[in-house]
Scaffold this motif. Structure first.
Motif, PDB file in Angstrom:
ATOM      1  N   ILE A  11       0.854  -1.195   0.000  1.00 36.05           N
ATOM      2  CA  ILE A  11       0.000   0.000   0.000  1.00 36.05           C
ATOM      3  C   ILE A  11       0.884   1.237   0.000  1.00 36.05           C
ATOM      4  CG2 ILE A  11      -1.717   1.311   1.305  1.00 36.05           C
ATOM      5  CD1 ILE A  11      -2.772  -1.416   2.301  1.00 36.05           C
ATOM      6  N   ARG A  12       0.638   2.103  -0.948  1.00 32.61           N
ATOM      7  CA  ARG A  12       1.443   3.314  -1.075  1.00 32.61           C
ATOM      8  C   ARG A  12       1.033   4.333  -0.017  1.00 32.61           C
ATOM      9  NH1 ARG A  12       0.192   2.784  -6.941  1.00 32.61           N
ATOM     10  NH2 ARG A  12       2.042   1.849  -7.850  1.00 32.61           N
ATOM     11  N   SER A  21      -3.167   3.756  -3.710  1.00 36.09           N
ATOM     12  CA  SER A  21      -3.616   2.365  -3.784  1.00 36.09           C
ATOM     13  C   SER A  21      -5.124   2.385  -3.596  1.00 36.09           C
ATOM     14  CB  SER A  21      -2.968   1.531  -2.682  1.00 36.09           C
ATOM     15  OG  SER A  21      -1.570   1.508  -2.841  1.00 36.09           O
ATOM     16  N   ARG A  22      -5.855   1.668  -4.449  1.00 37.98           N
ATOM     17  CA  ARG A  22      -7.309   1.716  -4.389  1.00 37.98           C
ATOM     18  C   ARG A  22      -7.979   0.348  -4.384  1.00 37.98           C
ATOM     19  NH1 ARG A  22     -10.245   6.354  -3.766  1.00 37.98           N
ATOM     20  NH2 ARG A  22     -11.792   5.087  -4.754  1.00 37.98           N
ATOM     21  N   ILE A  23      -7.287  -0.662  -4.937  1.00 37.24           N
ATOM     22  CA  ILE A  23      -7.966  -1.945  -5.125  1.00 37.24           C
ATOM     23  C   ILE A  23      -6.969  -3.096  -5.005  1.00 37.24           C
ATOM     24  CG2 ILE A  23      -7.658  -1.910  -7.634  1.00 37.24           C
ATOM     25  CD1 ILE A  23     -10.537  -3.119  -7.803  1.00 37.24           C
ATOM     26  N   VAL A  24      -7.473  -4.229  -4.526  1.00 33.86           N
ATOM     27  CA  VAL A  24      -6.708  -5.477  -4.528  1.00 33.86           C
ATOM     28  C   VAL A  24      -7.496  -6.441  -5.412  1.00 33.86           C
ATOM     29  CG1 VAL A  24      -5.913  -7.432  -3.138  1.00 33.86           C
ATOM     30  CG2 VAL A  24      -5.758  -5.112  -2.227  1.00 33.86           C
ATOM     31  N   VAL A  46      -6.517 -11.556   3.369  1.00 38.01           N
ATOM     32  CA  VAL A  46      -6.144 -10.566   2.354  1.00 38.01           C
ATOM     33  C   VAL A  46      -7.268  -9.543   2.191  1.00 38.01           C
ATOM     34  CG1 VAL A  46      -5.810 -10.282  -0.143  1.00 38.01           C
ATOM     35  CG2 VAL A  46      -4.449 -11.947   1.111  1.00 38.01           C
ATOM     36  N   CYS A  47      -8.493 -10.012   2.105  1.00 36.70           N
ATOM     37  CA  CYS A  47      -9.626  -9.094   1.951  1.00 36.70           C
ATOM     38  C   CYS A  47      -9.798  -8.213   3.186  1.00 36.70           C
ATOM     39  CB  CYS A  47     -10.901  -9.870   1.661  1.00 36.70           C
ATOM     40  SG  CYS A  47     -10.906 -10.612   0.018  1.00 36.70           S
ATOM     41  N   ALA A  48      -9.636  -8.787   4.361  1.00 35.32           N
ATOM     42  CA  ALA A  48      -9.756  -7.997   5.590  1.00 35.32           C
ATOM     43  C   ALA A  48      -8.697  -6.904   5.644  1.00 35.32           C
ATOM     44  CB  ALA A  48      -9.652  -8.911   6.811  1.00 35.32           C
ATOM     45  N   MET A  49      -7.470  -7.225   5.238  1.00 32.08           N
ATOM     46  CA  MET A  49      -6.407  -6.224   5.233  1.00 32.08           C
ATOM     47  C   MET A  49      -6.738  -5.113   4.238  1.00 32.08           C
ATOM     48  SD  MET A  49      -3.554  -5.214   6.546  1.00 32.08           S
ATOM     49  CE  MET A  49      -2.881  -6.673   7.353  1.00 32.08           C
ATOM     50  N   ALA A  50      -7.188  -5.475   3.062  1.00 36.07           N
ATOM     51  CA  ALA A  50      -7.561  -4.471   2.068  1.00 36.07           C
ATOM     52  C   ALA A  50      -8.662  -3.565   2.604  1.00 36.07           C
ATOM     53  CB  ALA A  50      -8.009  -5.156   0.777  1.00 36.07           C
ATOM     54  N   GLY A  54      -9.282   0.647   3.565  1.00 36.33           N
ATOM     55  CA  GLY A  54     -10.254   1.300   2.702  1.00 36.33           C
ATOM     56  C   GLY A  54     -10.120   0.950   1.230  1.00 36.33           C
ATOM     57  N   LEU A  55      -9.434  -0.148   0.923  1.00 39.78           N
ATOM     58  CA  LEU A  55      -9.262  -0.563  -0.463  1.00 39.78           C
ATOM     59  C   LEU A  55     -10.445  -1.422  -0.902  1.00 39.78           C
ATOM     60  CD1 LEU A  55      -5.507  -1.648  -0.421  1.00 39.78           C
ATOM     61  CD2 LEU A  55      -6.460   0.607  -0.919  1.00 39.78           C
ATOM     62  N   MET A  56     -10.797  -1.318  -2.163  1.00 40.43           N
ATOM     63  CA  MET A  56     -11.800  -2.191  -2.741  1.00 40.43           C
ATOM     64  C   MET A  56     -11.142  -3.532  -3.053  1.00 40.43           C
ATOM     65  SD  MET A  56     -13.633   0.428  -5.381  1.00 40.43           S
ATOM     66  CE  MET A  56     -12.076   1.109  -5.995  1.00 40.43           C
ATOM     67  N   THR A  57     -11.956  -4.558  -3.169  1.00 41.29           N
ATOM     68  CA  THR A  57     -11.447  -5.859  -3.588  1.00 41.29           C
ATOM     69  C   THR A  57     -12.231  -6.307  -4.821  1.00 41.29           C
ATOM     70  OG1 THR A  57     -12.919  -6.965  -2.015  1.00 41.29           O
ATOM     71  CG2 THR A  57     -10.644  -6.613  -1.321  1.00 41.29           C
ATOM     72  N   HIS A  58     -11.536  -6.994  -5.696  1.00 45.16           N
ATOM     73  CA  HIS A  58     -12.168  -7.524  -6.908  1.00 45.16           C
ATOM     74  C   HIS A  58     -11.691  -8.947  -7.109  1.00 45.16           C
ATOM     75  CE1 HIS A  58     -13.624  -7.943 -11.004  1.00 45.16           C
ATOM     76  NE2 HIS A  58     -12.434  -8.397 -11.326  1.00 45.16           N
TER      77      HIS A  58
END
Length: 82
Positions: A11-12, A21-24, A46-50, A54-58
């Motif tokens: 994450i930047r 950083s916006r999405i994982v 991984v999803c919980a960390m994202a 505040g990152l989206m996940t796809h």
């Protein structure tokens, strides 16, 4: 496949010089991993960390049903659904 710690490291920081950083993005089953299926606990971490940052996940779900059939998990569990 990658870990929650690797997500956090990637994450930047806030900076006008770099994009945020916006999405994982996750692929399940993992094509470059020979069709490997993400372990459910690792996927959830991984999803919980994202989401913590505040990152989206796809999830690229082109092969999602392969993972569902192989594991008998519900599709929403393998998608990192909250």
């Amino acid at each position: 496949m990658f870990t929650a710690a690797q997500v956090e490291e990637a994450i930047r920081p806030e900076s006008p010089h770099y994009p945020r950083s916006r999405i994982v993005e996750i692929e399940n089953t993992h094509n470059m991993g020979g069709g490997s299926i993400w372990p459910l606990a690792q996927l959830q971490a991984v999803c919980a960390m994202a989401h913590r940052y505040g990152l989206m996940t796809h999830l690229d779900g082109a092969r999602l049903l392969n993972a569902v059939v192989a594991t008998w998990y519900r599709g929403q569990n393998l998608c990192g659904a909250r």
